[in-house]
Design an enzyme around this catalytic site. Structure first.
Site, short mmCIF file in Angstrom:
data_model
loop_
_atom_site.label_atom_id
_atom_site.label_comp_id
_atom_site.label_asym_id
_atom_site.label_seq_id
_atom_site.Cartn_x
_atom_site.Cartn_y
_atom_site.Cartn_z
N HIS A 42 0.83 -1.21 0.00
CA HIS A 42 0.00 0.00 0.00
C HIS A 42 0.87 1.26 0.00
CE1 HIS A 42 -2.27 -3.34 1.73
NE2 HIS A 42 -3.38 -2.74 1.32
N GLY A 130 -3.94 -3.60 11.29
CA GLY A 130 -4.31 -4.09 9.96
C GLY A 130 -5.82 -4.26 9.94
N LEU A 132 -8.84 -2.87 10.58
CA LEU A 132 -9.12 -1.45 10.84
C LEU A 132 -9.97 -1.27 12.10
CD1 LEU A 132 -9.63 -0.39 7.14
CD2 LEU A 132 -7.81 0.42 8.67
N ASN A 201 -8.17 11.67 3.75
CA ASN A 201 -7.82 11.77 2.32
C ASN A 201 -8.98 11.50 1.37
OD1 ASN A 201 -8.09 8.98 2.31
ND2 ASN A 201 -5.89 8.55 2.19
N HIS A 278 -4.21 3.01 -3.39
CA HIS A 278 -4.36 2.52 -2.02
C HIS A 278 -3.56 1.24 -1.79
CE1 HIS A 278 -6.15 0.74 1.57
NE2 HIS A 278 -6.26 -0.35 0.84
N SER A 399 -23.50 -9.60 36.90
CA SER A 399 -23.64 -10.95 36.35
C SER A 399 -22.29 -11.63 36.19
CB SER A 399 -24.32 -10.91 34.98
OG SER A 399 -25.59 -10.34 35.09
N GLU A 426 -18.72 -4.30 23.81
CA GLU A 426 -17.85 -5.47 23.91
C GLU A 426 -16.66 -5.40 22.96
OE1 GLU A 426 -21.11 -5.63 23.26
OE2 GLU A 426 -21.99 -6.41 25.12
N HIS A 488 -29.25 -15.70 24.16
CA HIS A 488 -28.23 -15.52 25.18
C HIS A 488 -27.49 -16.82 25.52
CE1 HIS A 488 -30.07 -11.68 25.49
NE2 HIS A 488 -29.42 -11.33 26.59
C1 LIG Z 1 -11.69 -4.65 9.54
C2 LIG Z 1 -11.12 -4.45 8.19
N1 LIG Z 1 -11.94 -4.50 7.13
C3 LIG Z 1 -11.45 -4.37 5.88
C4 LIG Z 1 -10.12 -4.19 5.68
C5 LIG Z 1 -9.55 -4.09 4.27
N2 LIG Z 1 -9.13 -2.70 4.03
C6 LIG Z 1 -7.85 -2.33 4.16
S1 LIG Z 1 -7.67 -0.68 3.98
C7 LIG Z 1 -9.31 -0.47 3.71
C8 LIG Z 1 -9.92 0.88 3.53
C9 LIG Z 1 -9.00 1.86 2.94
O1 LIG Z 1 -9.43 3.15 3.17
P1 LIG Z 1 -8.73 4.05 4.23
O2 LIG Z 1 -8.85 3.43 5.54
O3 LIG Z 1 -9.27 5.40 4.07
O4 LIG Z 1 -7.20 4.00 3.82
P2 LIG Z 1 -6.51 4.75 2.60
O5 LIG Z 1 -6.97 4.09 1.36
O6 LIG Z 1 -6.92 6.17 2.67
O7 LIG Z 1 -5.06 4.54 2.83
C10 LIG Z 1 -9.97 -1.68 3.76
C11 LIG Z 1 -11.43 -1.84 3.52
C12 LIG Z 1 -9.29 -4.15 6.83
N3 LIG Z 1 -7.98 -4.02 6.73
N4 LIG Z 1 -9.82 -4.26 8.06
MG LIG Z 2 -8.70 7.11 3.20
#
Ligand SMILES: Cc1ncc(C[n+]2csc(CCOP(=O)(O)OP(=O)(O)O)c2C)c(N)n1
Ligand SMILES: [Mg+2]
Length: 682
Positions: A42, A130, A132, A201, A278, A399, A426, A488
């Protein structure tokens, strides 16, 4: 909202000298070229964020590349883990143990530079990122840990642990629900030591953020109670960015987020502001074009100029000086406050301040105690003596029995509190607990219902992958919770947790096994644990009559031995009492059974073959497995002839006793299964 900017190629950026520009450009090219060489990765994000990250690292971040483990360092979390080359470039240039060859080995087998940052504190990689949303949520936990540690160790004139936590987060991070949960709690808690830089961005993988992400991010964070600053421009106005940073550092009430307008793949003539940049190499032609544009020598790759190297290496001298100053301060502190100083050093060494055996409660045989209740009693006994453990629950404190006697709530005004009310969050609780558990001093445990472990699975997985010593407490661990019904009642959850590599899943059979489970968890910090506890009462087993609960540390053990066992009854948790009753019935009919309690499969798997064979003798093929959950995984213990008694579908809303009856998890069925399994070999 979305607009193209003209890329500046000269050193006209406010707050930047020509040398600064050269350093920033070096970071960008290292990222582009490493991705190009690996033919994957990336490049866009590092290019857009290079100036801000460089400025943060060289002018603000208090860290020591020569000793990445220095406890009072500022933390840096690259929540947008896909931009890993930004982190690796910075680590390399700042003098951490990442060489140019490591950069060239980006994404290769066993390299120090995997696709996404993987927890490696010795390299300066604070957390695995990683997935997100996880990183920014970990950072909330790290900020909580700092606040707590500061309240314990800092004294007038001595800021022993007074670091900040910096985060780079992307659109994706902010879109993830886990980050919203964590940000909400961070606002409530007023974590002014947390500073998030939002890489604003307007691009994610599918294209423009206009496709799916149009809320006003700034106002959202304002509503959470954050200090929000917007820095417009193109991501290179470091004068404006540093003003925002200074303001964030001076903030004394709220977490900060700096919404920094940046451009993905900044400087790329054909790919800036495109989703294409990206997650794919730019292509050598495009890199050459960028080099041309910035006046770089096209014949050189992975180039780090001497002046750049010398300038960035100053991080080492600065870091050493910072740490030396801290060490001097700590020396004086030790003279003045020997108690806390020793406590700090012991905690840093991983030493427990108490011998658990002297304070662990023992439970008398015969009583009926739910394991969640026993767990609460254990916590009452041990937690007051373990000040580096922070407890909590996602709004199920009464609980989960997670709040120990005398525990004080951690709040904005009470930083020495050790009990965190996570609210009904959670997913964030999991990630925040990871952040608390990752620094080497504090550890977190937190509770919810086992069925909601799904809500924190993302965080549990990262903990297991990264070997964080986080403690996940799950009560109401089967249909035995009764009337609340199938929404539950966990069914597949124990199996699903066992499927996560490197996670200890414990399901103690009674109060004493519960105590032993906690003892094991507290004394080990090499991986996370999920401890599964009952809502319903269970008989406390007689350890004079049966195997000792201390054997829990071996994962499984013979609870009731038989001289010549014909059939093995293997179970976990609440189903062990059924196995014992079945054993007695079978004995009455002249059938020799051996009862095996198997509270932790993973620990049992790591035992030697001889021990394993003594618990589950190979010659005994007739076997019954009993667990109020799904069958997945059980046949590795049961073999071809073994029969499993458990759940094959969802539970139902009814009293626990009725549920066990109706779903056939009964003594009669265990006895019948034992006979059937025996008969199959006749
Ligand atoms: C939980 C999760 N879902 C999906 C992804 C796959 N993924 C990696 S980056 C991204 C989105 C990219 O957009 P952004 O966060 O704005 O990063 P940019 O392209 O601006 O660097 C996704 C969907 C991930 N890494 N984690
Ligand atoms: Mg972005």
């Amino acid at each position: 909202m979305f607009r193209k900017v003209v890329t500046k190629v000269t050193s006209k950026n406010p707050g930047m000298t020509e040398l600064d520009e050269l350093c920033v450009q070096t970071i960008r090219f290292l990222a582009m070229e490493a991705v190009q060489k690996a033919n994957s990765g990336h490049p866009g994000m590092p290019m857009g964020m290079a100036a801000a990250a460089y400025t943060l690292w060289t002018r603000h971040l208090r860290h020591n590349p020569a000793d990445p483990g220095w406890h009072n360092r500022d933390r840096f979390v690259l929540s947008a883990g896909h931009g890993s080359m930004l982190l690796y470039s910075l680590l390399h240039l700042a003098g951490y143990d990442i060489s140019l060859d490591d950069i060239k080995n980006f994404r290769q087998w066993s390299s120090k530079t995997p696709g996404h940052p993987e927890y490696a504190p010795e390299l300066g990689i604070e957390v695995t990122t990683g997935p997100l949303g996880q990183g920014i949520s970990n950072a909330v936990g790290m900020a909580i840990a700092q606040k707590y540690l500061g309240s314990v160790f800092n004294r007038e004139g001595f800021g022993i642990l007074n670091y900040n936590v910096y985060v780079v987060a992307s659109d994706g991070d902010l879109q993830e629900g886990v980050a919203s949960e964590a940000a909400s709690l961070a606002g409530h808690q007023g974590l002014d030591n947390l500073i998030v830089i939002y890489d604003n961005n307007y691009i994610s993988i599918d294209g423009s953020t206009d496709l799916a992400f149009t809320e006003d991010r700034a106002r959202r964070f304002e509503a959470y109670g954050w200090n929000v600053q917007i820095v417009d421009g193109d991501g290179n106005d470091m004068e404006a960015f540093e003003k925002a940073l200074e303001n964030a550092k001076a903030e004394k009430n709220r977490p900060s987020i700096i919404q920094l307008r940046t451009h993905i793949a900044y400087g790329s003539p054909n790919q800036q502001d495109t989703a294409k940049a990206h997650g794919a190499p730019l292509g050598q032609d495009e890199i050459d074009l960028i080099k041309e544009r910035f006046g770089w020598d096209k014949t050189k790759s992975f180039y780090v100029g001497d002046e750049v190297r010398a300038h960035m290496q100053k991080c080492v001298e600065k870091g050493k000086a910072l740490q030396a100053q801290w060490q001097e301060e700590f020396k004086q502190y030790t003279g003045k406050y020997p108690g806390p100083a020793k406590q700090f050093l012991d905690a840093a060494d991983g030493k427990l301040p108490v011998n658990l055996d002297t304070i662990m409660p023992a439970f008398e045989a015969g009583a009926s105690i739910a394991t969640r209740k026993a767990s609460g009693m254990v916590l009452d006994a041990v937690m007051p003596k373990l000040p580096m453990f922070l407890g909590g629950s996602a709004d199920l404190t009464p609980s989960n029995n997670t709040k120990f006697k005398g525990a004080v709530d951690f709040q904005k005004t009470i930083r020495n509190g050790r009990y965190i009310h996570y609210g009904v969050r959670e997913h964030a609780m999991g990630a925040i607990m990871n952040g608390i558990s990752v620094g080497g001093l504090t550890r977190a445990y937190g509770g919810t219902f086992l069925v909601f472990s799904d809500y924190m699975r993302g965080a549990i997985r990262v903990a297991a992958l990264s070997k964080y010593p986080t403690i996940f407490v799950f009560t109401h661990d089967s249909i035995g919770l009764g009337e609340d019904g199938p929404t539950h009642q966990p069914v597949e959850h124990i199996a699903a947790l066992r499927a996560i590599p490197n996670l200890l899943v414990m399901r103690p059979a009674d109060a004493n096994e519960t105590a032993q489970a906690w003892k094991y968890i507290i004394e080990h910090r090499d991986r996370p644990t999920a401890i599964c506890l009952t809502r319903q009462g269970l008989p406390v087993l007689d350890q004079n009559k049966y195997g000792s609960a201390e054997n829990l540390s071996k994962g499984a053990y013979v609870l009731i031995a038989s001289e010549k066992p014909q059939v093995l009854l293997v179970g976990t948790g609440s189903e062990i009492s059924l196995a014992i009753k079945a054993y007695e019935k079978l004995a009455g009919e002249g059938i020799g059974a051996q009862v095996v309690s198997m509270p932790c499969w993973e620990l049992f798997e790591s035992q030697g073959q001889e021990y394993k064979d003594s618990v589950l003798p190979l010659a005994v093929k007739a076997r019954v497995g009993i667990e109020a959950g799904v069958e997945h995984g059980w046949h590795k213990w049961l073999g071809d002839r073994g029969i499993f008694i458990g759940m094959s579908g969802f539970g139902a809303s009814a009293p626990a006793k009725v549920c066990f009856e109706k779903f056939g998890i009964t003594v009669e069925n265990v006895v019948a299964a034992a006979k059937k399994s025996l008969a199959a070999g006749a």
